[in-house]
Design a protein around this motif. Structure first.
Motif, PDB file in Angstrom:
ATOM      1  N   LEU A  31      34.898  36.571  44.583  1.00 60.24           N
ATOM      2  CA  LEU A  31      33.965  37.699  44.438  1.00 60.24           C
ATOM      3  C   LEU A  31      34.430  38.922  45.216  1.00 60.24           C
ATOM      4  O   LEU A  31      33.643  39.823  45.474  1.00 60.24           O
ATOM      5  N   GLY A  32      35.691  38.961  45.569  1.00 62.43           N
ATOM      6  CA  GLY A  32      36.196  40.010  46.454  1.00 62.43           C
ATOM      7  C   GLY A  32      36.110  41.411  45.909  1.00 62.43           C
ATOM      8  O   GLY A  32      36.285  42.383  46.642  1.00 62.43           O
ATOM      9  N   SER A  33      35.854  41.558  44.603  1.00 58.57           N
ATOM     10  CA  SER A  33      35.764  42.896  44.031  1.00 58.57           C
ATOM     11  C   SER A  33      34.465  43.603  44.397  1.00 58.57           C
ATOM     12  O   SER A  33      34.325  44.801  44.138  1.00 58.57           O
ATOM     13  N   ALA A  34      33.506  42.870  44.993  1.00 62.74           N
ATOM     14  CA  ALA A  34      32.255  43.502  45.405  1.00 62.74           C
ATOM     15  C   ALA A  34      32.536  44.554  46.472  1.00 62.74           C
ATOM     16  O   ALA A  34      33.380  44.361  47.353  1.00 62.74           O
ATOM     17  N   HIS A  35      31.826  45.658  46.411  1.00 60.52           N
ATOM     18  CA  HIS A  35      32.082  46.779  47.325  1.00 60.52           C
ATOM     19  C   HIS A  35      31.916  46.362  48.776  1.00 60.52           C
ATOM     20  O   HIS A  35      32.729  46.734  49.634  1.00 60.52           O
ATOM     21  N   VAL A  36      30.876  45.572  49.082  1.00 62.89           N
ATOM     22  CA  VAL A  36      30.623  45.186  50.465  1.00 62.89           C
ATOM     23  C   VAL A  36      31.727  44.282  51.013  1.00 62.89           C
ATOM     24  O   VAL A  36      31.900  44.164  52.228  1.00 62.89           O
ATOM     25  N   LEU A  37      32.508  43.652  50.115  1.00 62.79           N
ATOM     26  CA  LEU A  37      33.614  42.787  50.528  1.00 62.79           C
ATOM     27  C   LEU A  37      34.959  43.490  50.463  1.00 62.79           C
ATOM     28  O   LEU A  37      36.004  42.861  50.497  1.00 62.79           O
ATOM     29  N   GLY A  38      34.930  44.795  50.380  1.00 62.41           N
ATOM     30  CA  GLY A  38      36.173  45.556  50.391  1.00 62.41           C
ATOM     31  C   GLY A  38      36.656  45.982  49.022  1.00 62.41           C
ATOM     32  O   GLY A  38      37.728  46.573  48.895  1.00 62.41           O
TER      33      GLY A  38
END
Length: 421
Positions: A31-38
């Protein structure tokens, strides 16, 4: 049988905790594409940068004239290793090998912790502390480097020669593991560990120089680095933006660095502080009188902390090193670094808030961003000072160990070797 039941419970809990947290870390990686995850920037280093270097290294040469290549030649072998799993993509193979290294560290700490007079707290710290960095450890090769540093320290009690080899291999991959041999007890143990480390380092560098072209190209790029935004000097300059400092933030040499007036002065001051930290460690080594089984562990943690806080760069993955070394300290009941381990855990959690969660605010120099990085670095600075002070005190005056805890640790160097006689 009763003893087996007592000890197997914590081990099973440790295994369950490791499996659960690593599944969570893998999920966050997906799920790394989420904004909160960078927004995918955390994993991009593997599938874009590491994979690019893999292509260059596969041609038998190290990257040249590449400002992002700043690593010792041993790093090339780590980046080539995913090629051993051709049925997986480069990214998948890299993450799998990182998980294997992570599991190896956990097992090594658990095995050490189950020995007489030792503790499983170290394995628990590593298993529970690493996920505080979310999925970032799976997308950097610092877990593999930390595994070599941990192996060197845990091998010291039984085989200083093996410890020296592991420390040298770690240093050839990413310089800092050379510091893990700083606290080896005086006498034969020191001579054995340091001589084998020197031989192993020279041999591995010679082999790499024969197999690859331009193995020392990294020195030119490493020397050109400036002041990273997340370093102590960078924190001061970032705060100065609110007082009218005219500098800006620019992506260069693989990180967000500050450019503008007085940056060179801050960079020079950082190098001077690193030299001072080294001198302080040499003074400690010369004046230390009492070495406990935990002294090599405590000295390694103090040394890496001092070099971290005085560096021009404090990347979030540096916390992986500190967690590993703190975990080794906690395997010993003789350690004086327990409060330091707590500070490192707090700094690890705070580092995640800095990157990737609020990195945009840090780059923009907003007050929340500045205060976050200030808090993280204050924790690291406090940990470094406290770690060295407790190391100094523990080796100047022997600690009074209760009779119930005064059990010899397996592989402890005989007292005559500890005193240098």
């Amino acid at each position: 049988m009763n003893r087996l039941r007592v000890t197997s419970g914590p081990v099973l809990a440790l295994v369950a905790g490791w499996l659960a947290t690593r599944a969570l870390m893998l999920g966050l990686l997906v799920l790394g594409s989420a904004h909160v995850l960078g927004g995918g920037s955390v994993s991009r280093e593997v599938w874009r940068l590491y994979f690019h270097w893999y292509g260059v290294l596969s041609q038998g040469t190290f990257p040249t004239h590449d400002t992002l290549w700043q690593y010792p030649p041993g790093a090339g072998l780590v980046l080539l290793a995913p090629g051993l799993l051709p049925w997986l993509s480069y990214f998948e193979a890299f993450v799998l090998l990182t998980l294997v290294a992570d599991a190896a560290v956990t097992v090594a700490l658990a095995v050490a912790g189950r020995r007489t007079g030792r503790s499983l707290r170290g394995a628990a710290l590593w298993a529970g502390g690493l996920p505080l960095l979310l999925h970032m450890p799976l997308a950097r090769y610092d877990v593999q480097v930390t595994a070599l540093g941990v192996a060197a320290l845990l091998a010291l009690g039984r085989s200083p020669r093996t410890a020296g080899v592991f420390g040298a291999l770690g240093a050839v991959v990413k310089v800092w593991p050379a510091l893990v041999l700083l606290g080896v007890s005086r006498g034969r143990a020191t001579r054995s560990a340091w001589s084998w480390a020197t031989a192993a380092a020279c041999a591995s560098l010679a082999v790499l120089a024969l197999l690859f072209a331009n193995p020392f190209a990294f020195l030119r790029e490493q020397g050109g680095r400036g002041v990273q935004l997340e370093s102590l000097g960078g924190t001061a300059l970032n705060l100065a933006r609110h007082a009218g400092w005219s500098g800006t933030v620019r992506y260069q040499y693989g990180s967000m660095e500050l450019v503008g007036p007085h940056v060179h002065t801050v960079a020079t001051a950082s190098l001077a502080l690193t030299a001072a930290a080294f001198a302080l460690l040499v003074v400690w080594r010369l004046r230390a009188r009492h070495f406990s089984p935990a002294t090599p562990y405590d000295a390694a943690l103090a040394a890496v902390l001092l070099f971290t806080v005085t560096s021009r760069v404090i990347s979030p993955q540096y916390l992986i090193w500190l967690l590993g070394l703190a975990a080794v300290c906690l395997t010993s009941r003789h350690t004086r670094q327990r409060p330091v381990a707590v500070l490192i855990l707090l700094a690890t959690g705070m580092s995640t808030l800095v990157f990737p969660v609020s990195y945009g605010a840090v780059i923009d120099g907003t007050w929340p961003g500045c205060l976050l990085i200030l808090a993280r670095n204050a924790l690291l600075l406090a940990a470094a000072v406290l770690s060295f002070v407790r190391l100094w005190q523990s080796t100047r005056t022997p600690a009074k160990v209760p009779a119930s805890r005064a059990l010899p640790e397996p592989g402890r160097v005989p007292d005559r070797a500890l005193t240098g006689s």
